[in-house]
Design a protein around this motif. Structure first.
Motif, mmCIF file in Angstrom:
data_model
loop_
_atom_site.group_PDB
_atom_site.id
_atom_site.type_symbol
_atom_site.label_atom_id
_atom_site.label_comp_id
_atom_site.label_asym_id
_atom_site.label_seq_id
_atom_site.Cartn_x
_atom_site.Cartn_y
_atom_site.Cartn_z
ATOM 1 N N ARG A 117 59.228 43.004 71.117
ATOM 2 C CA ARG A 117 59.892 42.057 72.377
ATOM 3 C C ARG A 117 60.252 40.585 71.768
ATOM 4 N N GLU B 88 54.845 37.179 80.563
ATOM 5 C CA GLU B 88 55.898 38.132 81.224
ATOM 6 C C GLU B 88 56.034 39.394 80.412
ATOM 7 N N ASN B 89 56.076 38.829 79.120
ATOM 8 C CA ASN B 89 56.579 40.096 78.356
ATOM 9 C C ASN B 89 55.163 41.031 77.856
ATOM 10 N N ARG B 90 54.115 40.467 78.247
ATOM 11 C CA ARG B 90 52.970 41.189 78.263
ATOM 12 C C ARG B 90 52.801 42.252 79.107
ATOM 13 N N ARG B 91 53.295 41.793 80.461
ATOM 14 C CA ARG B 91 53.602 42.728 81.623
ATOM 15 C C ARG B 91 54.489 43.777 81.429
ATOM 16 N N ARG B 92 55.456 43.593 80.463
ATOM 17 C CA ARG B 92 56.462 44.684 80.328
ATOM 18 C C ARG B 92 55.670 45.554 79.382
ATOM 19 N N VAL B 93 55.029 45.209 78.242
ATOM 20 C CA VAL B 93 54.339 45.841 77.638
ATOM 21 C C VAL B 93 53.388 46.686 78.060
ATOM 22 N N GLU B 94 52.736 46.188 79.071
ATOM 23 C CA GLU B 94 51.627 47.107 79.750
ATOM 24 C C GLU B 94 52.168 48.195 80.248
ATOM 25 N N GLU B 95 53.552 47.930 80.821
ATOM 26 C CA GLU B 95 54.088 49.146 81.532
ATOM 27 C C GLU B 95 54.370 50.280 80.558
ATOM 28 N N ILE B 96 54.740 50.047 79.263
ATOM 29 C CA ILE B 96 55.105 50.854 78.209
ATOM 30 C C ILE B 96 53.868 51.704 78.134
ATOM 31 N N ALA C 163 59.918 48.753 73.571
ATOM 32 C CA ALA C 163 59.702 47.335 73.948
ATOM 33 C C ALA C 163 60.693 46.613 73.613
ATOM 34 N N GLU D 105 63.795 46.872 74.492
ATOM 35 C CA GLU D 105 64.970 47.195 75.368
ATOM 36 C C GLU D 105 66.047 47.494 74.767
#
Ligand SMILES: Nc1ncnc2c1ncn2[C@@H]1O[C@H](COP(=O)(O)OP(=O)(O)OP(=O)(O)O)[C@@H](O)[C@H]1O
Ligand SMILES: Nc1ncnc2c1ncn2[C@@H]1O[C@H](COP(=O)(O)OP(=O)(O)OP(=O)(O)O)[C@@H](O)[C@H]1O
Ligand SMILES: [Mg+2]
Ligand SMILES: [Mg+2]
Lengths: 438, 379, 283, 348, 261
Positions: free
Chosen positions: E108, E132-140, E172, E174
């Motif tokens: 990211r 914020e990016n950590r949040r998305r990474v956790e989803e992945i 990640a 995107e």
């Protein structure tokens, strides 16, 4: 200066001449004032020596330190300063590195009265301001004329500054030597090391040139790490230089002269101290000293700041030899340590000793008292055959000697210092005009 | 205690000091660091302990910078000393008043507070750090290291040039004024120049440490590491490798320059030849030794390494000069005297240590920490 | 595609004395990570033995241990013995083991990227002093992998992944080994080439070289092997004649993707739902 | 104390500009030959281990002092060590050695020193570096640095730090005159020694199987071991060769570069000055080391002669100090792996 | 940006050669929005080279590559990545010393905009972005079921998991086009099944276009919509899996008799 932790900020040092801050003086001499580095119970005076025992110049460092130690050993053998205060020298290795120097200086500065030996110009530069702030006297193991300008850094009365060496030599070569070495036809040039040492030589050379008007035509520098000098020597040759001043270290001088000989170029060479070294002829001759001496003679070579010869029958040298014999085993002085640096260390201690004696006689061996004693020491004769040296009240008067002496290479078996003095101490008339401050 | 195990928000999870136990130890450590100058007043040779500490702090700052560059971004630089030198002379010029020496040499000076000198030293060094750019972009590994070696010699050449004498003092160096704190509260705390310098060096080192930590854990640090490990892959996944390298050189030079400004104060009379040539190369190499011995690519490692490389040889020497180490000739005997003995011992120490622990002090620390974490059930 | 190659196996191979015999081997990494928990296996002279197992089971570790490359990975044998032709080689140096005729093709190609293809092959014949043998081996490799012949002077690192795999195998063949350990030789090779590699292994084996084969491609491995071992988390969970293994239901399901209820047909990947299954032999 | 020497007027020879350039080039080649000798030492260790050997200077120092001992007939005894030939302290039964004429004795001494330092290299490898197989390169580099400090200081302790004279058949004034050009014999021999070493080196790589094995080992030790290459032997050979080269370089360095005058520091740090040469030619290329060494030697001398005065006028003295580095940077910007170095394989 | 309707990628007559080797000799193909396109071919055919051209690692000698209608030849790799192309590699190119989390966060990198100065202070935007990016990474991480490995340095993970992490890193980023170079090479059956599932889910849930390169014919034939076959840098066939399986040339050059039998 600020690097050093115990400098009191800008306030003047506490007065020590009236009331000593330490325990009141008892024992030896009731009226003796002291502060740091003096043990009233034993009467011992502690001095510091910052030596270069590792790093780039351990050989020089060891010789210098041993000369120094032998001298104090002999003082102690006579009971000490004023016959009653023995001296203890605390030695630290600064590896000829300013950073390390600051550390070891700070390590011992609170226990010593002063530094009777501190090797090197850059190293001494890193501590002298802090020392000034604390009234600490530092005897510099350096021949840089810049120390003439400082209040608390002491030059060695037994040696000549690089400046003086190069400033005086042209006068001698033009007016004293017979026949004259520099004449109107001579083309003169200089090769010097590109550092503070070389710069001091160069300043002296310029001063000499300005006062004698010799025909300066060539100037080149080299770096301390250089091993090839054909460019500098070839340049001098191409410029038609017939009298060449060289301000170098022994290895570089030998290599330069070897190159010049190979190029069949033989200008008259004046070399500053410590360009010359007693084993250089042997080196230049590939191990054959006679051959090497012949090479030196073929230029010919004149060594400036030559100092006395080892076998001189002056009282100073007699004492030096006697002290050496008496104490060399105790200190561990080997034959190869006995050289010009040994002499330097010895005379440095001697210079310092004179100050200490003056301070004791004055009843004050506090740090400030010792500094004040500088003004009491004028026209001292160390007994090596030169004019008297001394210190004056202002920095400008603290040039111990503006003299020079010049020698020519001889076999080390004749003189372990290697140069035979051919002029004795002399001073060009214009030296009196020199003002290091401008 | 539950808090210690469970982190409920990302914010908390990503915090530098995630739990109270760590906060506690951190505060103890900080308190000790600030108390140190007072503590040593009672020791024999306080000056020694203070100068050593100052040198360690300055070296740690420089090593933190080098570690970002070499440990994280993988650009092994032998030119670090050049930036220290730039910092020393620029910082010295900024925080010292203009003056004329007794021999009539004019020096420039601005007479600003010490921290302005530190920032200026850092900024100029960072700007110069970027000149390595073209080489860093084209060259890799040891080839780049040896090109940065050129800086060591270029530095000596520039610093000692007469043309720059108003700043550097050419071959004779320039005078740099001590650090001072014009804060009445600190009157009893900072009683000497050395203590002032200690405080300045401590503040700088703490700031550098914090910045180093933050950079290491942020996108910048990740980009550095990606550049180091696989630059092509890094570029393919969106890291501008050129930017990363230049940033690394900039940041590391900044820290070196800032550290250099205080080193200039420490030396009092910094000299061009201190920062160039063979002497300079040795300093650069010492910095590399710090980050390798400390543990390359770890932020605390740089600090450990500074401690080891700067303090250990002095301590060995101190010990042997105090007569604590046996079988040694007297100083200046030209044989195995304390000085030579310390040098040999320090050399062997590096060898033995790295054989036993190639990952450096950090590796050792890591193992010890894990051991204690698991205690009493280690293994 | 099951077992027609099987029939080529010479019956006497079954009785032959083992060239490699591993007994009760236990291996620990970094003094703490126990990876092999008492493995025993044998490679009879002149046979092909397949070693199968999930990722991380310890297959590579087993090969490393046999070929003396454990040290460099900070690994240690804590128990058990390894014998090569009856000689104990627990402590032998990797280079000496190669001199004894055992060569391993390392996992992940491990070609010397900066050397040319030709120089890579030269390293393979480092232990061979006889020029004749070298030339013959070289010719054979060139014959097996014609594409390498075109690339002799290319820098090996720039070969494609599959070409590098060929080079790794070719390099090992350069010393004309008596025992060959292959760690995932078919990795990254095109289907046609996997068939060729399989034929090469059979071919080499016919010339008397014993082969210990580690493979993810179980179908390929078992189709040519005499025996098979199945490793799970450092233990041998199943071993035997490869025909027997090929008939085993679990092996068919987990290694070959053939399901009991599907008439022995492979299920499409589109239909496989993503779920964790249990292996019967572990429960 | 009176002047006994009559000063002469210098003999100024008139070389044309072209002749002067040739003369300086000849000198530069002499300087470069030594750079090359040292650089090859770096190259060999780098080739086998991808490590820059900082201990090379210390090996050189050791070699130099052994040659000194043999030439001057001096048994080292720390501070008691005599300074030169005058005070030789060889025992009676070794006197015959000192009766050998200087030239063959110098050759023999160099040989003996080469063997001893070569063995020392092996010893160092066996006792120290051997244990670092598979460890991070920079840890190993630093180990060589620690070794440098220990060995160099040990030499200082064993032989004492005082200056010495190396008796040699090559005093600097000894020269060969070719037309107007003088060539110092020390330089001629340095070039010859370098040439012989390089030829031996090439032959070794061509006719032994170690050449490829060495590069393989450097690249991937495990894979090399799997090919039956005894990596420890490879390392030992590399260090032995490095030791031999260091001793030879040391033996020639003193007469050719220091006019026969030995002090610790110039010899110890001589190796550093060969870095630009090694890298200019390409770190893993012995041929490159030769080209780099000679090139830098000549460039340094010519720049000192013709560019220095210019920069001195601008108050930037000693331009020749950085000229080799500028040259090196320019070459590397054009060829990032030096003139003959092997480019690293980089692909995804 | 002129998006040619439905086409996300046009690869047009691309030539690439290395010192006498024609790695790509006039290759052309297109990929539709949301398509799962596969490239197969013998070893050394030039598949990875196509990816390298797409990423900007290699610069073709001739030809055009249009990604989302824009010519990308000559653009820097990181610029191409920013414009939405992500990739996994044939030989795992993860950052071994870094944790799974950090590897994914690196994907990211280009989505951040805070400066290094902000990063060094860790205040305001820099910190917000990280979180914020950590949040998305956790989803992945959840999606790929690698929660338990989150804080492990990837070098310590099993091969199969590493492959999965690399897929995660690409996700990640995107991307709108995902390039997969041999995602199941060296995997056992179980892992291959998992990977196939992830690939299909990514496409179904996120609608990302993909180009898949692999030698596992089972996988390719099962999940690809269209396949291109490459041999010696030349496109020898393009078509649906069924067409390819029946193609004589393809069988001769690549598949061999057995698989089709
Ligand atoms: N050098 C090492 N240090 C510590 N642990 C290791 C090391 N090498 C391997 N391991 C661990 O040992 C176990 C077995 O590894 P090994 O490589 O032998 O498995 P494998 O069966 O070959 O798997 P794969 O199919 O992935 O190749 C794994 O869990 C691995 O993490
Ligand atoms: N950087 C390079 N330098 C030289 N040759 C190269 C380079 N990259 C690829 N090649 C060559 O180009 C050809 C195509 O290589 P590529 O890696 O694209 O093959 P591939 O189709 O991916 O094969 P595989 O299935 O084995 O991975 C090969 O012959 C290879 O040797
Ligand atoms: Mg494996
Ligand atoms: Mg590929």
């Amino acid at each position: 200066n600020g690097a050093d932790p115990t400098t009191t900020t800008s306030e003047p040092p506490p007065p020590t001449t009236t009331q000593p801050p330490g325990p009141t003086t008892t024992g030896m001499m009731d009226e003796l004032v002291y502060d740091v580095g003096f043990d009233p119970d034993t009467g011992t005076i502690k001095l510091g020596a910052l030596a270069a025992l590792t790093g780039p110049i351990p050989g020089i460092g060891a010789s210098l330190l041993n000369g120094h130690r032998v001298y104090w050993e002999s003082v102690n053998a006579d009971g000490g300063v004023a016959g009653m205060y023995p001296v203890e020298v605390v030695v630290r290795d600064n590896a000829y590195n300013p950073e390390t120097n600051v550390v070891v200086y700070n390590e011992i500065k609170d226990e010593v009265l002063a530094f009777s030996s501190a090797i090197g110009t850059p190293t001494t530069a890193s501590i002298y301001e802090d020392a000034a702030g604390e009234n600490i006297l530092v005897a510099a193991g350096s021949l840089a004329s810049q120390w003439a300008l400082t209040d608390n850094v002491l030059l060695n009365l037994g040696a000549n500054t690089y400046f003086a060496q190069f400033a005086n030599a042209p006068y001698w070569a033009m007016n004293v030597a017979d026949p004259a070495i520099i004449t109107d036809e001579s083309v003169v040039g200089i090769i010097y090391q590109g550092d503070d040492y070389g710069q001091d030589c160069k300043n002296g050379y310029d001063f000499g040139q300005a006062n004698t008007g010799f025909n300066h035509q060539y100037e080149a520098t080299y770096a301390a790490t250089d091993t090839e000098f054909s460019a500098q020597i070839g340049g001098a040759q191409a410029a038609g230089v017939s009298v060449l001043f060289i301000c170098a270290l022994p290895t570089a001088l030998a290599t330069m002269l070897g190159t010049a000989a190979a190029l069949e170029y033989s200008p008259t060479v004046f070399g500053s101290s410590p360009s010359y070294n007693p084993v250089l002829p042997s080196a230049l001759g590939g191990g054959d000293e006679a051959a090497g001496l012949a090479v030196f003679a073929s230029f010919p070579y004149y060594g400036l700041g030559a100092g006395p010869e080892f076998e001189d029958d002056t009282p100073g040298m007699a004492e030096l030899r006697a002290d050496l014999e008496a104490h060399r085993d105790a200190i561990g002085v080997t034959d190869e340590m006995i050289n010009a640096f040994y002499y330097f260390g010895y005379t440095q201690a001697q210079t310092f000793h004179i100050l200490l004696e003056a301070a004791v006689a004055n009843g004050d061996i506090s740090r400030a008292g010792l500094l004040a004693a500088i003004n009491l020491v004028q026209d001292v004769d160390l007994g090596y055959g030169g004019a008297a040296g001394g210190y004056g009240a202002t920095p400008l008067e603290r040039i111990p000697t503006n003299e020079d002496n010049i020698g020519v290479p001889v076999s080390v078996t004749e003189n372990v210092f290697g140069l035979m003095d051919i002029t004795g101490f002399f001073e060009a008339p214009y030296m009196a005009d020199w003002d290091p401050a401008g | 205690m539950a808090e210690r195990l469970l982190r409920t928000t990302y914010k908390r999870d990503m915090a530098l000091i995630p739990n109270r136990v760590q906060w506690f130890w951190l505060i103890v450590l900080l308190a000790w660091l600030f108390y140190y100058p007072i503590f040593i007043r009672g020791l024999p040779s306080p000056g020694f302990w203070l100068t050593i500490a100052i040198l360690v702090l300055i070296a740690a700052t420089g090593a933190l910078g080098l570690n970002l560059l070499s440990g994280f971004a993988g650009q092994i630089s032998l030119g670090h000393v050049f930036f220290l030198g730039v910092g020393a002379f620029v910082g010295g010029t900024v925080n010292t008043e203009a003056f004329t020496t007794l021999s009539g040499v004019d020096f420039w000076g601005l007479g600003m507070p010490w921290w302005v000198g530190v920032l200026a030293g850092g900024a100029v060094a960072a700007a110069l750090g970027v000149i390595v750019g073209p080489a860093a972009v084209r060259l890799r590994g040891l080839y780049l290291s040896l090109v940065t070696l050129a800086l060591v010699f270029l530095g000596e050449w520039l610093f000692t040039a007469e043309a720059l004498a108003p700043v550097t003092g050419a071959v004779r160096g320039r005078r740099v004024d001590p650090v001072s704190f014009d804060v009445p509260v600190l009157r009893d705390y900072v009683t000497k120049d050395g203590e002032a310098l200690y405080l300045a060096a401590l503040i700088l080192a703490l700031v550098a440490f914090l910045a180093g930590k933050n950079i290491a854990r942020s996108r910048v640090g990740r980009a550095f590491q990606a550049t180091r490990d696989r630059d092509i892959a890094a570029e393919v996944i969106g890291v501008n490798v050129t930017w990363a390298k230049l940033t690394a050189f900039g940041v590391s030079s900044f820290m070196a320059g800032a550290a250099g400004a205080l080193l200039g104060v420490f030396l009092g009379n910094p000299l061009g030849s201190n920062f160039g040539g063979a002497a300079g190369l040795l300093i650069s190499v010492e910095y590399i030794a710090m980050i390798v011995i400390g543990g390359i690519g770890t932020v605390v490692g740089a600090v450990f390494g500074a401690l080891f490389v700067v303090a250990l040889p002095e301590l060995i020497k101190f010990a042997s000069e105090q007569g604590w180490l046996p079988f040694i000739a007297e100083s200046g005997a030209g044989t195995l005297d304390p000085a030579a003995f310390s040098a040999i011992l320090f050399g062997l120490f590096i060898v033995v240590f790295l054989i036993l622990e190639p990952l450096g002090l950090f590796g050792l620390w890591f193992r010890l920490r894990n051991y204690w974490k698991g205690w009493p059930f280690s293994y | 595609m099951t077992s027609e190659v099987k029939s080529e196996v010479r019956p006497e191979a079954e009785q032959a004395k083992p060239v490699i015999s591993v007994k009760n081997l236990e291996v620990v990494y970094n003094d703490v990570i126990l990876v092999l928990r008492g493995i025993s296996l044998e490679v009879p002279a002149g046979s092909i033995v397949a070693l199968l197992g999930a990722n991380g089971a310890g297959k590579t570790t087993t090969l490393r241990t046999i070929s003396g490359l454990l040290d460099i990975h900070e690994g240690k044998i804590t128990k058990g013995t390894i014998e090569l032709n009856g000689e104990r080689i627990n402590k032998a140096d990797a280079a000496d083991i190669v001199e004894m005729g055992l060569v391993q093709v390392l996992e992940g190609r491990r070609i010397f990227a900066e050397l040319t293809v030709e120089e890579n092959l030269k390293t393979g014949s480092y232990t061979v002093t006889d020029r004749q043998t070298v030339t013959e081996a070289h010719d054979r490799v060139m014959e097996l992998f014609p594409i390498l012949k075109q690339r002799l002077r290319s820098t090996a690192g720039y070969l494609s992944g599959g070409e590098q795999q060929m080079l790794a195998i070719g390099r090992a063949l350069m010393s004309d080994p008596k025992v060959l350990l292959l760690d995932e030789p078919s990795l990254g090779l095109a289907p046609l080439l996997v068939q060729q590699i399989r034929d090469i292994i059979v071919d080499i084996n016919k010339q008397g070289t014993a082969v210990l084969l580690v493979e993810q491609n179980a179908a390929m491995a078992l189709s040519i092997a005499d025996r098979g071992y199945i490793l799970e988390t450092g233990k041998v969970v199943m071993e035997g004649d490869s025909n027997r293994l090929l008939r085993d239901e679990d092996v068919r399901e987990f290694y070959l993707g053939l399901h009991a209820g599907d008439d022995g047909k492979r299920k499409s990947f589109r239909d496989v739902k993503h779920y964790k299954r249990k292996k019967r032999w572990l429960s | 104390m009176n002047a006994t020497i009559t000063p002469l007027i210098a003999q100024v020879t008139d070389l044309s500009v072209g002749e002067e350039i040739i003369q300086l080039t000849v000198q530069g080649l002499g300087l470069g030959a030594i750079y090359a000798l040292i650089a090859i030492g770096f190259v060999i260790v780098y080739k086998a281990t991808e490590v820059i050997n900082f201990a090379h200077g210390a090996l050189m120092l050791l070699g130099t002092y052994i040659v000194f001992s043999l030439m001057a007939g001096v048994v080292p005894k720390g501070a008691e060590t005599p300074a030169g030939q005058q005070s030789a302290n060889f025992p009676e039964w070794l006197q015959w050695w000192l009766d050998i004429p200087v030239a063959p004795r110098f050759a023999l001494s160099t040989l003996v020193a080469a063997v001893i330092v070569g063995l020392f290299g092996v010893l160092v490898e066996r006792s120290v570096l051997h244990k670092m197989v598979g460890q991070p390169v920079f840890a190993v580099v630093l180990i060589t640095l620690g070794l440098e400090l220990a060995v160099a200081t040990a030499v200082q302790v064993i032989w004492s730090p005082q200056q010495k004279v190396l008796p040699s058949p090559l005093p600097p004034a000894l020269k060969l005159q070719v037309g107007n050009i003088s060539i110092q014999w020390a330089n001629i021999w340095a070039v010859l020694a370098m040439g012989v070493c390089v030829l031996a080196f090439f032959a070794f790589f061509k006719y032994s199987r170690f050449g490829v094995a060495m590069r393989a080992t450097a690249h991937d030790q495990e894979a090399a071991m799997a090919m039956g290459i005894k990596t420890t032997t490879i390392f030992a050979i590399a260090w032995a060769i490095a030791g031999v080269l260091a001793a030879i370089a040391g033996a020639f360095y003193v007469p050719a570069r220091l006019a026969g005058f030995i002090t610790l520091t110039p010899v110890r740090f001589a190796a550093l000055s060969a870095f630009p040469a090694a890298i200019l030619g390409g770190l893993d290329s012995p041929g490159g080391a030769v080209v780099g060494g000679l090139g830098i030697g000549v460039a340094q001398v010519l720049s000192a002669r013709y560019l220095n005065p210019l920069f001195l006028g601008l108050e930037f003295p000693n331009f020749h100090l950085i000229f080799p580095y500028l040259l090196m940077i320019v070459v590397l910007l054009i060829r990032p792996y030096g003139l003959f170095g092997t480019p690293e394989v980089r692909r995804v | 940006m002129a998006v040619v309707s439905g086409l996300i990628l046009e690869f047009d007559d691309v030539h690439l050669s290395f010192a006498g080797i024609n790695a790509l000799d006039g290759v052309s193909f297109t990929v539709d929005e949301g398509e799962l396109f596969a490239i197969i071919g013998p070893n050394g055919a030039g598949k990875t080279s196509i990816f390298n051209c797409l990423n900007g690692v290699y610069r073709p000698d001739r030809g055009h590559i249009r990604f989302k209608g824009e010519d990308i030849i000559g653009k820097k790799p990181y610029k191409i990545a920013e414009s939405g192309m992500a990739r996994t590699f044939q030989n795992i190119e993860l950052f071994g010393n870094m944790t799974v989390l950090d590897n994914l966060m690196l994907g990211r990198h280009h989505l951040f905009s805070s400066s290094w100065l902000a990063a060094s202070i860790w205040l305001g935007k820099a910190r917000r972005e990280e979180i914020e990016n950590r949040r998305r990474v956790e989803e992945i991480i959840d999606f790929l079921e690698i929660e338990q490995y989150r804080r492990y340095p990837v070098a310590l993970l099993p091969y199969g998991i590493q492959k999965r992490v690399e897929l995660g890193r690409a996700m990640a980023m995107e991307p709108s086009l995902l390039l997969l170079d041999e995602p199941v090479a060296g995997m056992n059956l179980e892992e291959t099944e998992d990977m196939a599932r992830f690939i299909l889910d990514i496409r179904e849930e996120l609608g990302i276009s993909m180009i898949l390169v692999d030698h596992d014919m089972g996988l390719v034939m099962d999940i690809a919509e269209r396949i291109m076959v490459l041999d010696f840098g030349v496109n020898i066939a393009t078509g649906t899996p069924a067409e390819i399986q029946a193609d004589e040339n393809v069988i001769r050059a690549y598949l061999g008799e057995e698989l089709t039998a």
